[in-house]
Design a protein around this motif. Structure first.
Motif, PDB file in Angstrom:
ATOM      1  N   MET A  50      -6.814 129.394  29.374  1.00  0.00           N
ATOM      2  CA  MET A  50      -6.751 128.894  27.991  1.00  0.00           C
ATOM      3  C   MET A  50      -8.165 128.600  27.493  1.00  0.00           C
ATOM      4  N   MET A  51      -8.664 129.444  26.619  1.00  0.00           N
ATOM      5  CA  MET A  51     -10.030 129.284  26.137  1.00  0.00           C
ATOM      6  C   MET A  51     -10.194 128.000  25.331  1.00  0.00           C
ATOM      7  N   SER A  52      -9.136 127.471  24.747  1.00  0.00           N
ATOM      8  CA  SER A  52      -9.236 126.191  24.040  1.00  0.00           C
ATOM      9  C   SER A  52      -9.598 125.071  25.008  1.00  0.00           C
ATOM     10  N   ASP A  53      -9.071 125.111  26.232  1.00  0.00           N
ATOM     11  CA  ASP A  53      -9.443 124.114  27.238  1.00  0.00           C
ATOM     12  C   ASP A  53     -10.896 124.265  27.645  1.00  0.00           C
ATOM     13  N   VAL A  54     -11.348 125.485  27.770  1.00  0.00           N
ATOM     14  CA  VAL A  54     -12.747 125.730  28.119  1.00  0.00           C
ATOM     15  C   VAL A  54     -13.651 125.148  27.034  1.00  0.00           C
ATOM     16  N   LEU A  55     -13.322 125.395  25.788  1.00  0.00           N
ATOM     17  CA  LEU A  55     -14.122 124.867  24.679  1.00  0.00           C
ATOM     18  C   LEU A  55     -14.117 123.346  24.652  1.00  0.00           C
ATOM     19  N   ALA A  56     -13.010 122.736  25.036  1.00  0.00           N
ATOM     20  CA  ALA A  56     -12.886 121.282  24.963  1.00  0.00           C
ATOM     21  C   ALA A  56     -13.544 120.548  26.124  1.00  0.00           C
ATOM     22  N   TYR A  57     -13.593 121.139  27.310  1.00  0.00           N
ATOM     23  CA  TYR A  57     -13.971 120.379  28.497  1.00  0.00           C
ATOM     24  C   TYR A  57     -15.222 120.831  29.228  1.00  0.00           C
ATOM     25  N   VAL A  58     -15.750 121.979  28.919  1.00  0.00           N
ATOM     26  CA  VAL A  58     -16.846 122.527  29.717  1.00  0.00           C
ATOM     27  C   VAL A  58     -18.192 122.123  29.152  1.00  0.00           C
ATOM     28  N   LYS A  59     -19.116 121.795  30.054  1.00  0.00           N
ATOM     29  CA  LYS A  59     -20.510 121.577  29.680  1.00  0.00           C
ATOM     30  C   LYS A  59     -21.383 122.048  30.830  1.00  0.00           C
ATOM     31  N   ASP A  60     -22.657 122.100  30.620  1.00  0.00           N
ATOM     32  CA  ASP A  60     -23.628 122.579  31.599  1.00  0.00           C
ATOM     33  C   ASP A  60     -23.503 124.086  31.796  1.00  0.00           C
ATOM     34  N   GLN A  61     -24.174 124.611  32.773  1.00  0.00           N
ATOM     35  CA  GLN A  61     -24.185 126.048  33.052  1.00  0.00           C
ATOM     36  C   GLN A  61     -23.082 126.363  34.046  1.00  0.00           C
ATOM     37  N   SER A  62     -21.916 126.617  33.540  1.00  0.00           N
ATOM     38  CA  SER A  62     -20.737 126.792  34.373  1.00  0.00           C
ATOM     39  C   SER A  62     -20.406 128.248  34.623  1.00  0.00           C
ATOM     40  N   ARG A  69     -16.729 135.876  24.404  1.00  0.00           N
ATOM     41  CA  ARG A  69     -17.240 135.077  23.277  1.00  0.00           C
ATOM     42  C   ARG A  69     -17.247 133.583  23.603  1.00  0.00           C
ATOM     43  N   THR A  70     -16.200 133.119  24.253  1.00  0.00           N
ATOM     44  CA  THR A  70     -16.135 131.705  24.633  1.00  0.00           C
ATOM     45  C   THR A  70     -17.236 131.369  25.630  1.00  0.00           C
ATOM     46  N   ALA A  71     -17.412 132.214  26.626  1.00  0.00           N
ATOM     47  CA  ALA A  71     -18.470 131.982  27.617  1.00  0.00           C
ATOM     48  C   ALA A  71     -19.837 131.961  26.952  1.00  0.00           C
ATOM     49  N   GLU A  72     -20.041 132.848  25.997  1.00  0.00           N
ATOM     50  CA  GLU A  72     -21.310 132.882  25.276  1.00  0.00           C
ATOM     51  C   GLU A  72     -21.530 131.590  24.491  1.00  0.00           C
ATOM     52  N   MET A  73     -20.499 131.139  23.789  1.00  0.00           N
ATOM     53  CA  MET A  73     -20.602 129.896  23.005  1.00  0.00           C
ATOM     54  C   MET A  73     -20.910 128.686  23.881  1.00  0.00           C
ATOM     55  N   GLY A 116     -19.134 123.179  47.517  1.00  0.00           N
ATOM     56  CA  GLY A 116     -20.091 122.340  46.821  1.00  0.00           C
ATOM     57  C   GLY A 116     -20.237 122.522  45.325  1.00  0.00           C
ATOM     58  N   LEU A 117     -19.534 123.476  44.730  1.00  0.00           N
ATOM     59  CA  LEU A 117     -19.633 123.645  43.284  1.00  0.00           C
ATOM     60  C   LEU A 117     -18.718 122.618  42.621  1.00  0.00           C
ATOM     61  N   GLN A 118     -19.257 121.857  41.702  1.00  0.00           N
ATOM     62  CA  GLN A 118     -18.520 120.768  41.064  1.00  0.00           C
ATOM     63  C   GLN A 118     -17.662 121.273  39.913  1.00  0.00           C
ATOM     64  N   ARG A 119     -16.718 120.450  39.482  1.00  0.00           N
ATOM     65  CA  ARG A 119     -15.907 120.809  38.330  1.00  0.00           C
ATOM     66  C   ARG A 119     -16.734 120.685  37.071  1.00  0.00           C
ATOM     67  N   ALA A 120     -16.423 121.508  36.086  1.00  0.00           N
ATOM     68  CA  ALA A 120     -17.128 121.462  34.806  1.00  0.00           C
ATOM     69  C   ALA A 120     -16.856 120.138  34.114  1.00  0.00           C
ATOM     70  N   GLY A 121     -17.871 119.617  33.451  1.00  0.00           N
ATOM     71  CA  GLY A 121     -17.713 118.379  32.703  1.00  0.00           C
ATOM     72  C   GLY A 121     -17.890 117.140  33.540  1.00  0.00           C
ATOM     73  N   GLN A 122     -18.190 117.284  34.826  1.00  0.00           N
ATOM     74  CA  GLN A 122     -18.366 116.133  35.700  1.00  0.00           C
ATOM     75  C   GLN A 122     -19.708 115.487  35.435  1.00  0.00           C
ATOM     76  N   ASP A 123     -19.733 114.187  35.399  1.00  0.00           N
ATOM     77  CA  ASP A 123     -20.980 113.443  35.173  1.00  0.00           C
ATOM     78  C   ASP A 123     -21.712 113.180  36.457  1.00  0.00           C
TER      79      ASP A 123
END
Length: 116
Positions: free
Chosen positions: A33-45, A58-62, A109-116
């Motif tokens: 679901m690309m809407s979830d990716v847009l809502a929750y992802v940050k950093d270089q994932s 397009r979502t990955a690019e954004m 060792g790869l963390q989940r996206a959006g983790q602080d």
């Protein structure tokens, strides 16, 4: 973890941008679901998905993602690969299912996206 390591861990094939395999990744996101990716992802994932359409690229690019892994032996169209090459996004494909691929990356060792 770099993209080359992701490729090795998932027994994946590189479909484009092979010259960028040394790119470092900080987190991963698995979603169809690309809407979830847009809502929750940050950093270089790295995005793991079974969805095969241009919107994935397009979502990955954004979201400034560096790599997309298509799971379940999904294969992007030539148009998708051309767009990924144009935007510099490495595209991989693996036979592994989403759950297994995410588990392998997390346990190495790869963390989940959006983790602080």
């Amino acid at each position: 973890m770099n993209i080359k390591t992701v490729c090795e861990l998932l027994s994946a094939r590189v479909l484009c941008c092979e010259d960028r395999l040394d790119t470092e990744l900080h987190s991963a996101c698995g979603s169809d679901m690309m809407s979830d990716v847009l809502a929750y992802v940050k950093d270089q994932s790295v995005l793991l998905t079974g969805l095969v359409n241009l919107q994935v690229i397009r979502t990955a690019e954004m979201m400034d993602m560096r790599c997309i892994v298509f799971v379940r032996s999904k294969h992007p169209s030539p148009e998708m690969i051309a767009l990924a090459e144009e935007t510099g996004i490495v595209v991989l494909t693996t036979d592994k299912r989403m759950y297994e691929a995410c588990g392998i990356l997390y346990s190495n060792g790869l963390q989940r996206a959006g983790q602080d």
